[in-house]
Scaffold this active site. Sequence first.
Site, mmCIF file in Angstrom:
data_model
loop_
_atom_site.group_PDB
_atom_site.id
_atom_site.type_symbol
_atom_site.label_atom_id
_atom_site.label_comp_id
_atom_site.label_asym_id
_atom_site.label_seq_id
_atom_site.Cartn_x
_atom_site.Cartn_y
_atom_site.Cartn_z
ATOM 1 N N LYS A 53 0.844 -1.202 0.000
ATOM 2 C CA LYS A 53 0.000 0.000 0.000
ATOM 3 C C LYS A 53 0.877 1.248 0.000
ATOM 4 O O LYS A 53 0.616 2.200 -0.741
ATOM 5 C CB LYS A 53 -0.948 -0.025 1.212
ATOM 6 N N GLN A 97 -4.709 -1.725 9.550
ATOM 7 C CA GLN A 97 -4.574 -3.041 8.929
ATOM 8 C C GLN A 97 -5.131 -4.130 9.850
ATOM 9 O O GLN A 97 -4.774 -4.206 11.023
ATOM 10 C CB GLN A 97 -3.086 -3.308 8.612
ATOM 11 N N ASP A 120 -11.207 2.408 3.981
ATOM 12 C CA ASP A 120 -11.424 0.961 3.837
ATOM 13 C C ASP A 120 -12.916 0.658 3.689
ATOM 14 O O ASP A 120 -13.300 -0.403 3.207
ATOM 15 C CB ASP A 120 -10.894 0.228 5.083
#
Length: 284
Positions: A53, A97, A120
């Site tokens: 990422k 994450q 997200d």
Amino acid sequence: MAATIIDGKKVAADIKVELKKEVEELKSKGVNPALSVVLVGENPASKKYVANKEKTCEALGIKSVAYKLPESATREELLKLVDDLNADPGIHGILVQLPLPGHMNEKEVMHRIAPEKDVDGFGPDALGRLLLDEPGFVPCTPHGAMKMLEAYGVDPAGKKAVIVGRSVIVGKPLALLLLRKNATVTICHSKTPDLKGECLSADILCVAVGRAQMVKGDWVKEGAAVIDIGINVNESGKLIGDVEFEKAKERAGWITPVPGGAGPMTIAMLMYNTVEAAKAGLKA
Ligand code: NDP
């Protein structure tokens, strides 16, 4: 006839070319898109995802700000970090994450991220908007799956779509997106009695379980579009999907490979959401 292989890397690359232009435009208007990525602990797969990422952010000119907390970090420390990032006007997107260490509550953390920074799309605001068909951040993996279908001209309207897996991050949002595009949607899970029969009825078959090659080649309807989201590592350390790819591709009309399908698309759609978050800052 062998299936058309859906090249997720290529579709992702095309999306990233457009995003790079948008980033340049935003910068010319004084907005410097920035994504903060929070990693807790030492999970090797998570570290790899985070590194990917960061690399992609860099390639697109998006500022990536990494926060690495030790496994021993407390729930309060993580929530305080999220609060600080929520309040930081220089940060447009916040990604924590997953999975988090066992002593932390993932839902609590997802709820804590400010809706306008939830790139997200796992928080209640984003998921609620998805259910309500209102604009908002769409979770990246299902969004990527839809973009791959679109890129290869597979229109879900009037088709039977079957999704195997009902997680909040993949299966359920993907069902809503396919429904939005007028597919007739079935969601399967570990208690579904005739999984093979359900799969065989699918014009669009999406699999997100996390069990190597559990969907056999002869579970695929002739000509179906198959989106394999699973990521598994086989005995030789190779990445493989949830679908028996070699056999399935002899029956499918379209199929995504693993790696090179859903994975690169997920990151591209994260970048898309980050750029959208930065654009919203411009409008404000
Ligand atoms: P979860 O573990 O949250 O969900 C798995 C789902 O599979 C559950 O709904 C479960 O059913 C179902 N399931 C388990 N066993 C069976 C079975 N025997 N038959 C039918 N259904 C079954 O996983 P995620 O959705 O988070 O991830 C799924 C896979 O996708 C993983 O391999 C993950 O690594 C991958 N992934 C890939 C991404 C990418 O970027 N390419 C991003 C996100 C995930 P039940 O609900 O009944 O338990």
